[in-house]
Design an enzyme around this catalytic site. Sequence first.
Site, mmCIF file in Angstrom:
data_model
loop_
_atom_site.group_PDB
_atom_site.id
_atom_site.type_symbol
_atom_site.label_atom_id
_atom_site.label_comp_id
_atom_site.label_asym_id
_atom_site.label_seq_id
_atom_site.Cartn_x
_atom_site.Cartn_y
_atom_site.Cartn_z
ATOM 1 N N HIS A 1 -1.472 -28.337 36.244
ATOM 2 C CA HIS A 1 -0.194 -28.585 35.567
ATOM 3 C C HIS A 1 -0.419 -29.485 34.358
ATOM 4 O O HIS A 1 -0.424 -30.710 34.506
ATOM 5 C CB HIS A 1 0.782 -29.266 36.536
ATOM 6 C CG HIS A 1 1.336 -28.330 37.565
ATOM 7 N ND1 HIS A 1 2.474 -27.602 37.364
ATOM 8 C CD2 HIS A 1 0.879 -27.981 38.782
ATOM 9 C CE1 HIS A 1 2.720 -26.852 38.420
ATOM 10 N NE2 HIS A 1 1.765 -27.057 39.301
ATOM 11 N N GLU B 1 1.630 -30.267 32.156
ATOM 12 C CA GLU B 1 2.837 -31.077 31.944
ATOM 13 C C GLU B 1 2.866 -32.301 32.857
ATOM 14 O O GLU B 1 3.695 -33.183 32.683
ATOM 15 C CB GLU B 1 4.095 -30.210 32.139
ATOM 16 C CG GLU B 1 4.526 -29.908 33.573
ATOM 17 C CD GLU B 1 3.732 -28.800 34.255
ATOM 18 O OE1 GLU B 1 2.675 -28.393 33.732
ATOM 19 O OE2 GLU B 1 4.170 -28.346 35.339
ATOM 20 N N CYS C 1 0.189 -22.637 36.502
ATOM 21 C CA CYS C 1 0.181 -22.589 37.966
ATOM 22 C C CYS C 1 0.547 -21.187 38.446
ATOM 23 O O CYS C 1 -0.181 -20.242 38.146
ATOM 24 C CB CYS C 1 1.096 -23.673 38.542
ATOM 25 S SG CYS C 1 0.777 -23.984 40.296
#
Lengths: 252, 203
Positions: free
Chosen positions: B185, B187, B81
């Site tokens: 993202h 994650e 990001c």
Amino acid sequence: MLKTRIIPTLLWKNIGLVKGIGFDSWRIVGTVLPAIKVYNTRQVDELIIVDILATRENSELDLRALEDFSAECFVPLTVGGGIKNIDDVRKILCAGADKVCINSALFETPELVSEIAKKFGTQCVVGSIDAKKVNGKYECFSHSGTKSTGKEVVEWAKYLESLGAGEILITSIEKDGTMEGYDLELIKKVTEAVKIPVIASGGAGNYEDMYNALDKAKASAVAAASIFHFTQQTPLEAKRYLSSKGIAVRKG
Amino acid sequence: MSIVIIDYGMSNLGSIRRAMEECGADVLVSNNPEDLKISDKIILPGVGAFGDGMKNLNNQGWTKIIREEVLENKIPILGICLGMQLLATKGHEGGEFDGLNLIEGEVVKFTSLDDERIPHVGWNEIVKTKESPIFEGIEDGSDFYFVHSYHFKAKNKEDVIATTSYCGEFASAINKNNIFGTQFHPEKSIPVGFQVLKNFINL
């Protein structure tokens, strides 16, 4: 193409998962952690979790509990409740939140939105508005719907956008928990007024309600709680329904 | 040997640390640039504004060491990001700022073309434009989670490994040699995002 998000909202009071009607008569509907685990396994698009006691009782959000919740949560997590300053935001992000949603504190210190936007980016701050119709006009209420603020909803939403809010979460206090459908008039007013994404909240009882909030009121995403707590309806089935009606949703 | 996650006061550190651990990585969240010298991979996370991000990296002494480790010692780095955006030459968020200049490009704001709401928030698909080791096992058209208002405009097309449609088309992932960046993202994008992280861990 950007997909429409279906967002379960978890309201959290002490360690219990609760749900009320019209921001009142809270019922314990479970515990938070198992609910998070289930939503994580089902790979929901996003989760909103709000500590409904933090502001009302002027306490801080329970960071230890939040750490436990986020340890089980690998989907995007928005956290709210009791946030008063930039330091609270930093702690909440460190405890595993991806975004924060703020409501009550903004009526005293609206510049907190700009501060967060500058420090953590606009995408990190969701301006939450709890609205109720008073004398024919939509008014903002703070402290879990208990305090009248005198602010008109559309003006307030635009103001939060101008300060740097990345999204607006608009909740109808009267519709909340009723499962009678979203307040489409309220949501439409907000989606027409701002250019940032708007999450519709309060009142979803079935998948068609969600479709209406998206199609008629032009919401970018729908949040819902009771429908998932008290009925057999699920975010996954909601997506199947919406997809059949031509709304782009995430596969899976 | 471990993977250092750079803590420069700008990110959803909890999220990224737990995701990396879940993917089997031995991670060290560090606020000490010297730790990069003993790391075998680097993650530059980040949610926030470009100017503040670079100011923190510069003031805390990260910039020079990151460039040395990545360019001279060829340590793999993954920017996520804002972390991807900081890999650029320049950023235009709230002024003009020099970036880490690891992949040539500029970071600019989205311009709404068709009433798109900004920021770009939610799940959107990627179109793979070039093979990259971090996309091993990732199907074309997979959805990832995005949340951003600015995007990376790469100077060289060959550095872009995936694009995504929003306000036109933008670079959703970049890769040049040992330097990787994802605008999405990973994650927060189970399960495909975890595959991207595992691919990076296993480089």
